[in-house]
Motif scaffolding. Structure first.
Motif, PDB file in Angstrom:
ATOM      1  N   LYS A  69       0.814  -1.214   0.000  1.00 35.55           N
ATOM      2  CA  LYS A  69       0.000   0.000   0.000  1.00 35.55           C
ATOM      3  C   LYS A  69       0.848   1.265   0.000  1.00 35.55           C
ATOM      4  CE  LYS A  69      -0.978   0.125   4.995  1.00 35.55           C
ATOM      5  NZ  LYS A  69      -2.081   0.094   5.977  1.00 35.55           N
ATOM      6  N   LYS A  70       2.144   1.165   0.386  1.00 39.88           N
ATOM      7  CA  LYS A  70       3.013   2.350   0.386  1.00 39.88           C
ATOM      8  C   LYS A  70       4.424   1.943  -0.003  1.00 39.88           C
ATOM      9  CE  LYS A  70       4.332   6.298   3.223  1.00 39.88           C
ATOM     10  NZ  LYS A  70       4.106   6.990   4.497  1.00 39.88           N
ATOM     11  N   VAL A  71       5.064   2.803  -0.818  1.00 44.43           N
ATOM     12  CA  VAL A  71       6.449   2.607  -1.236  1.00 44.43           C
ATOM     13  C   VAL A  71       7.226   3.840  -0.788  1.00 44.43           C
ATOM     14  CG1 VAL A  71       7.994   2.183  -3.179  1.00 44.43           C
ATOM     15  CG2 VAL A  71       5.647   1.309  -3.257  1.00 44.43           C
ATOM     16  N   PHE A  72       8.361   3.626  -0.130  1.00 44.53           N
ATOM     17  CA  PHE A  72       9.148   4.720   0.426  1.00 44.53           C
ATOM     18  C   PHE A  72      10.265   5.154  -0.521  1.00 44.53           C
ATOM     19  CE2 PHE A  72       7.138   2.675   3.962  1.00 44.53           C
ATOM     20  CZ  PHE A  72       6.840   3.710   4.836  1.00 44.53           C
ATOM     21  N   ALA A  73      10.517   6.460  -0.549  1.00 43.87           N
ATOM     22  CA  ALA A  73      11.580   7.016  -1.389  1.00 43.87           C
ATOM     23  C   ALA A  73      12.944   6.841  -0.739  1.00 43.87           C
ATOM     24  CB  ALA A  73      11.316   8.488  -1.658  1.00 43.87           C
ATOM     25  N   ALA A  74      12.976   6.709   0.568  1.00 43.55           N
ATOM     26  CA  ALA A  74      14.233   6.587   1.310  1.00 43.55           C
ATOM     27  C   ALA A  74      14.039   5.570   2.422  1.00 43.55           C
ATOM     28  CB  ALA A  74      14.640   7.945   1.880  1.00 43.55           C
ATOM     29  N   GLY A  75      15.086   5.399   3.229  1.00 43.02           N
ATOM     30  CA  GLY A  75      14.991   4.481   4.352  1.00 43.02           C
ATOM     31  C   GLY A  75      15.565   3.113   4.069  1.00 43.02           C
ATOM     32  N   THR A  76      16.184   2.971   2.911  1.00 44.81           N
ATOM     33  CA  THR A  76      16.842   1.706   2.595  1.00 44.81           C
ATOM     34  C   THR A  76      18.319   1.818   2.923  1.00 44.81           C
ATOM     35  OG1 THR A  76      17.342   2.315   0.329  1.00 44.81           O
ATOM     36  CG2 THR A  76      15.218   1.261   0.708  1.00 44.81           C
ATOM     37  N   THR A  77      18.980   0.687   3.028  1.00 43.88           N
ATOM     38  CA  THR A  77      20.401   0.699   3.365  1.00 43.88           C
ATOM     39  C   THR A  77      21.297   0.801   2.134  1.00 43.88           C
ATOM     40  OG1 THR A  77      20.384  -1.712   3.379  1.00 43.88           O
ATOM     41  CG2 THR A  77      20.067  -0.606   5.498  1.00 43.88           C
ATOM     42  N   GLY A  78      20.719   0.678   0.945  1.00 41.48           N
ATOM     43  CA  GLY A  78      21.507   0.724  -0.279  1.00 41.48           C
ATOM     44  C   GLY A  78      20.833   1.580  -1.330  1.00 41.48           C
ATOM     45  N   THR A  79      21.090   1.274  -2.585  1.00 41.41           N
ATOM     46  CA  THR A  79      20.505   1.991  -3.703  1.00 41.41           C
ATOM     47  C   THR A  79      19.020   1.663  -3.811  1.00 41.41           C
ATOM     48  OG1 THR A  79      22.595   1.857  -4.885  1.00 41.41           O
ATOM     49  CG2 THR A  79      20.638   2.355  -6.193  1.00 41.41           C
ATOM     50  N   VAL A  80      18.192   2.691  -3.917  1.00 33.18           N
ATOM     51  CA  VAL A  80      16.745   2.493  -4.016  1.00 33.18           C
ATOM     52  C   VAL A  80      16.392   1.998  -5.417  1.00 33.18           C
ATOM     53  CG1 VAL A  80      14.496   3.620  -3.859  1.00 33.18           C
ATOM     54  CG2 VAL A  80      16.321   4.307  -2.317  1.00 33.18           C
ATOM     55  N   ALA A  81      15.583   0.959  -5.480  1.00 30.16           N
ATOM     56  CA  ALA A  81      15.109   0.433  -6.758  1.00 30.16           C
ATOM     57  C   ALA A  81      14.306   1.521  -7.482  1.00 30.16           C
ATOM     58  CB  ALA A  81      14.247  -0.806  -6.542  1.00 30.16           C
ATOM     59  N   SER A  82      14.232   1.452  -8.791  1.00 38.54           N
ATOM     60  CA  SER A  82      13.491   2.457  -9.566  1.00 38.54           C
ATOM     61  C   SER A  82      12.803   1.790 -10.751  1.00 38.54           C
ATOM     62  CB  SER A  82      14.434   3.565 -10.028  1.00 38.54           C
ATOM     63  OG  SER A  82      15.440   3.040 -10.882  1.00 38.54           O
ATOM     64  N   GLY A  83      12.101   2.604 -11.532  1.00 41.37           N
ATOM     65  CA  GLY A  83      11.356   2.055 -12.649  1.00 41.37           C
ATOM     66  C   GLY A  83      10.255   1.128 -12.160  1.00 41.37           C
ATOM     67  N   ILE A  84       9.627   1.508 -11.051  1.00 46.97           N
ATOM     68  CA  ILE A  84       8.658   0.649 -10.374  1.00 46.97           C
ATOM     69  C   ILE A  84       7.267   0.839 -10.988  1.00 46.97           C
ATOM     70  CG2 ILE A  84       7.567   0.157  -8.146  1.00 46.97           C
ATOM     71  CD1 ILE A  84      10.183   1.385  -6.910  1.00 46.97           C
ATOM     72  N   VAL A  85       6.568  -0.263 -11.168  1.00 47.29           N
ATOM     73  CA  VAL A  85       5.199  -0.238 -11.687  1.00 47.29           C
ATOM     74  C   VAL A  85       4.341  -1.082 -10.751  1.00 47.29           C
ATOM     75  CG1 VAL A  85       3.692  -0.836 -13.625  1.00 47.29           C
ATOM     76  CG2 VAL A  85       6.014  -0.008 -14.064  1.00 47.29           C
ATOM     77  N   ALA A  86       3.230  -0.493 -10.269  1.00 46.74           N
ATOM     78  CA  ALA A  86       2.279  -1.246  -9.453  1.00 46.74           C
ATOM     79  C   ALA A  86       1.333  -1.988 -10.394  1.00 46.74           C
ATOM     80  CB  ALA A  86       1.489  -0.304  -8.549  1.00 46.74           C
ATOM     81  N   LEU A  87       1.163  -3.261 -10.148  1.00 50.34           N
ATOM     82  CA  LEU A  87       0.294  -4.104 -10.970  1.00 50.34           C
ATOM     83  C   LEU A  87      -0.922  -4.508 -10.147  1.00 50.34           C
ATOM     84  CD1 LEU A  87       3.101  -6.407 -12.402  1.00 50.34           C
ATOM     85  CD2 LEU A  87       2.035  -4.430 -13.517  1.00 50.34           C
ATOM     86  N   TYR A  88      -2.109  -4.327 -10.734  1.00 50.06           N
ATOM     87  CA  TYR A  88      -3.352  -4.661 -10.037  1.00 50.06           C
ATOM     88  C   TYR A  88      -4.131  -5.665 -10.852  1.00 50.06           C
ATOM     89  CZ  TYR A  88      -2.326  -0.308  -7.602  1.00 50.06           C
ATOM     90  OH  TYR A  88      -1.725   0.683  -6.882  1.00 50.06           O
TER      91      TYR A  88
END
Length: 88
Positions: A69-88
């Motif tokens: 339900k929520k994806v964070f822009a920060a708060g990870t220990t490494g490189t944040v994944a990108s090019g994300i698509v939510a599939l329903y």
């Protein structure tokens, strides 16, 4: 008829929405989407059951088969994944 949250991800997606976390956290308009990861890395999410956790080292081109339900822009220990698509 849309995506029906279940305890098993067995349905095929009928909708796809880009999730841009380059500048801020994103609360999905429809809870329960699974995420396609375009460019691999780490990703912090909140699941539809309310658990907040980090998935590390997600591969490019993979699907994170967790209803989110929520994806964070920060708060990870490494490189944040990108090019994300939510599939329903």
């Amino acid at each position: 008829m849309g995506f029906i949250p279940t305890n098993k991800v067995t349905q095929q997606a009928i909708k796809a929405v880009a999730v841009d976390v380059s500048s801020s956290d994103v609360t999905l308009a429809i809870s329960g989407g699974v995420l396609y990861i375009g460019v691999g890395g780490d990703l912090k999410v909140t699941t539809i059951s309310g658990d907040t956790l980090e998935f590390r080292n997600l591969a490019s081109g993979s699907v994170l088969a967790v209803q989110v339900k929520k994806v964070f822009a920060a708060g990870t220990t490494g490189t944040v994944a990108s090019g994300i698509v939510a599939l329903y």
